[in-house]
Enzyme design. Structure first.
Site, PDB file in Angstrom:
ATOM      1  N   GLY A  15      47.562  46.291  28.168  1.00 25.32           N
ATOM      2  CA  GLY A  15      46.436  47.001  27.569  1.00 25.32           C
ATOM      3  C   GLY A  15      46.888  48.246  26.820  1.00 25.32           C
ATOM      4  CG  ASP A 138      44.515  50.806  35.685  1.00 31.64           C
ATOM      5  OD1 ASP A 138      43.426  51.256  35.261  1.00 31.64           O
ATOM      6  OD2 ASP A 138      44.950  49.678  35.380  1.00 31.64           O
ATOM      7  NE  ARG A 294      16.823  53.256  34.778  1.00 34.92           N
ATOM      8  CZ  ARG A 294      15.883  52.922  35.662  1.00 34.92           C
ATOM      9  NH1 ARG A 294      16.230  52.468  36.858  1.00 34.92           N
ATOM     10  NH2 ARG A 294      14.606  53.041  35.349  1.00 34.92           N
TER      11      ARG A 294
END
Length: 376
Positions: A15, A138, A294
Site C-alpha cells: 500500500g 500500521d 453514527r
C-alpha cells in the site's frame, strides 16, 4: 573487501504511504551524491521489475519529491513467487534474477510493509542482494521502533477525532470512528489517546459490547451524553477472537495441503463475515444505550497527503543509512529505526512477524488511568 557497488535498483511495494518519496529521495541522494552510485527505479513494485519498466532516478527526478505523498514509482501488491502473468500464476523469481543481472544492478532496495519484507526475504534466499526499509501507517513491522507513514496517519486520524467531538457533543450521539491498522492497534490506540476518545478498541484486546455500553452509560449518568468510540478495523469481540483463534490453530496444526487449504478457507470466510463489524457494533451500542450512533470510516484518507516532518526525517535517516549499508556490502537486512539511530536487522528476524500492541503497554495503561474504556 566488499565488491564496489555501481548501480542499485529501488522499488515501492504494498500500500502507498506518506514518506515513500522522502525515502526514495534519501536512498537516491545519498547513493548518488555521497557514494557515486547510479540509481534505477522500478515502477509499480515487483511487477515493474519483471516487466522491465524502469526509470533513471537522477538528480532531477529526485528533486522536489520530499514533500509529496504517495510514491513517484507507483506500487502494487504483486508477489515475485506468485505473480499473475497472462492469466496464470507463475514464480518470477528467476526472471527477476536474470533481469537484475542483465541491467547490471548490484543491489535491490525494497520499500514496504510486512508483505514486502517477506517477498524481499525470498529474493535474498534466492541469492539476490536485497535491503529493505520499513513502511506502513500500521506501524506493525517487527524489529523497528517506527515505520515511516505512521506519524502522518496518526496525525490525520487524531485530527478526525478532534472534528468528530463537536458533532457528537452537539447531537448527544455516540460517534464510532473506524481507523486502519489491520491486525495491529497502534494507529487506533495513538489516535484515541491523542484525540481524547472515550472508548478505544484494538485487535490485541478483544472487547465485550456490554462492557462498552456500560462505560457509555456511566458517562451519561455523570452528565456526558455523548461518546467517541475509536475502533480499529481489526478489532473484534471476545467471541469472534475465540473463533478466529481456533481457526488459526487448525491451520497451524494442518499437515496436508488439503487441510491447509480448508483451514485457510475458514479464515477467509471469517474475514468476510467480519467486514462491516464497525456498523454492527454501532447498531448494538445504539440498542443497549438508547443513544443515537453514527459511524465514520476514515479509510484511505489516512494514507494520503503530505508527510509530516517526523516521517520526512525518519524516511531520510533510514534512506541515507541504507545507502551506507549498500556501500559496505551489507545485504539481506532491513534498515531499522533504533531511537535516534539506525540498525541493520537480518530479514529472517523480520519476515512473517508482526509488531503488535502489548496488552500491558504504557499507552494502554495511560488510557486506563484517564478513564478510557478498552472494551474488556
Amino acid at each position: 573487501m566488499a565488491k564496489k557497488i555501481k548501480r542499485i535498483g529501488i522499488l515501492t511495494a504494498g500500500g502507498d504511504s506518506p514518506g515513500l518519496n522522502a525515502a526514495i529521495r534519501g536512498v537516491g541522494k545519498a547513493a548518488q551524491g555521497y557514494y557515486g552510485m547510479e540509481v534505477i527505479g522500478f515502477r509499480d513494485g515487483f511487477r515493474g521489475l519483471v516487466e522491465n519498466r524502469r526509470i533513471n532516478l537522477d538528480h532531477s527526478a529526485l528533486s522536489g519529491i520530499l514533500t509529496l505523498g504517495g510514491t513517484i514509482l507507483g506500487t502494487s501488491r504483486d508477489k515475485p513467487h506468485r505473480m499473475v502473468i497472462n492469466g496464470r500464476t507463475k514464480d518470477m523469481t528467476g526472471v527477476i534474477k536474470d533481469n537484475l543481472k542483465k541491467w547490471g544492478i548490484d543491489c535491490l532496495v525494497c520499500l514496504g510493509g510486512g508483505g514486502t519484507q517477506k517477498n524481499a526475504f525470498r529474493l535474498h534466499q534466492a541469492g539476490i542482494n536485497v535491503i529493505t526499509l520499513p513502511k506502513t501507517i500500521d506501524n506493525d513491522v517487527a524489529m523497528t521502533d517506527a515505520t515511516f507513514g505512521y506519524a502522518t496517519a496518526l496525525s490525520i486520524a487524531t485530527d478526525a477525532l478532534d472534528r468528530l467531538h463537536s458533532t457528537a457533543h452537539s447531537h448527544h450521539r455516540i460517534i464510532v470512528a473506524e481507523i486502519m491498522g489491520h491486525r495491529a492497534g497502534w494507529l487506533t490506540l495513538g489516535a484515541g489517546l491523542a484525540g481524547g476518545a472515550d472508548v478505544i478498541l484494538i485487535p490485541e484486546i478483544p472487547y465485550s459490547v456490554e462492557s462498552i455500553a456500560k462505560a457509555i452509560g456511566q458517562r451519561s449518568k455523570q452528565g456526558s451524553n455523548f461518546s467517541i468510540v475509536a475502533v480499529a478495523e481489526g478489532a473484534m469481540s471476545r467471541n469472534d477472537a475465540r473463533v478466529l483463534g481456533m481457526a488459526e490453530k487448525v491451520l497451524k496444526r494442518a499437515k496436508t495441503l488439503s487441510e491447509k487449504l480448508e483451514a485457510k478457507r475458514e479464515i477467509t470466510a471469517f474475514e468476510v463475515r467480519h467486514q462491516g463489524n464497525t456498523l454492527r457494533l454501532a447498531h448494538q451500542l445504539e440498542e443497549l444505550t438508547h443513544l443515537e450512533s453514527r459511524v465514520t470510516i476514515l479509510g484511505y484518507v489516512q494514507r494520503g497527503g503530505t508527510p509530516c516532518a517526523e516521517d520526512r526525517i525518519l524516511a531520510t535517516r533510514l534512506g541515507s543509512a541504507c545507502a551506507d549499508l549498500i556501500r559496505k556490502g551489507k545485504f539481506g537486512v532491513m534498515v531499522s529505526s533504533r531511537g535516534d539511530d539506525t540498525e541493520p536487522v537480518p530479514l529472517d528476524q523480520v519476515a512473517g512477524k508482526l509488531n503488535l500492541v502489548p496488552p500491558d503497554h504504557s499507552w494502554v495503561e495511560a488510557a486506563r488511568r484517564v478513564g478510557t474504556c478498552l472494551g474488556d
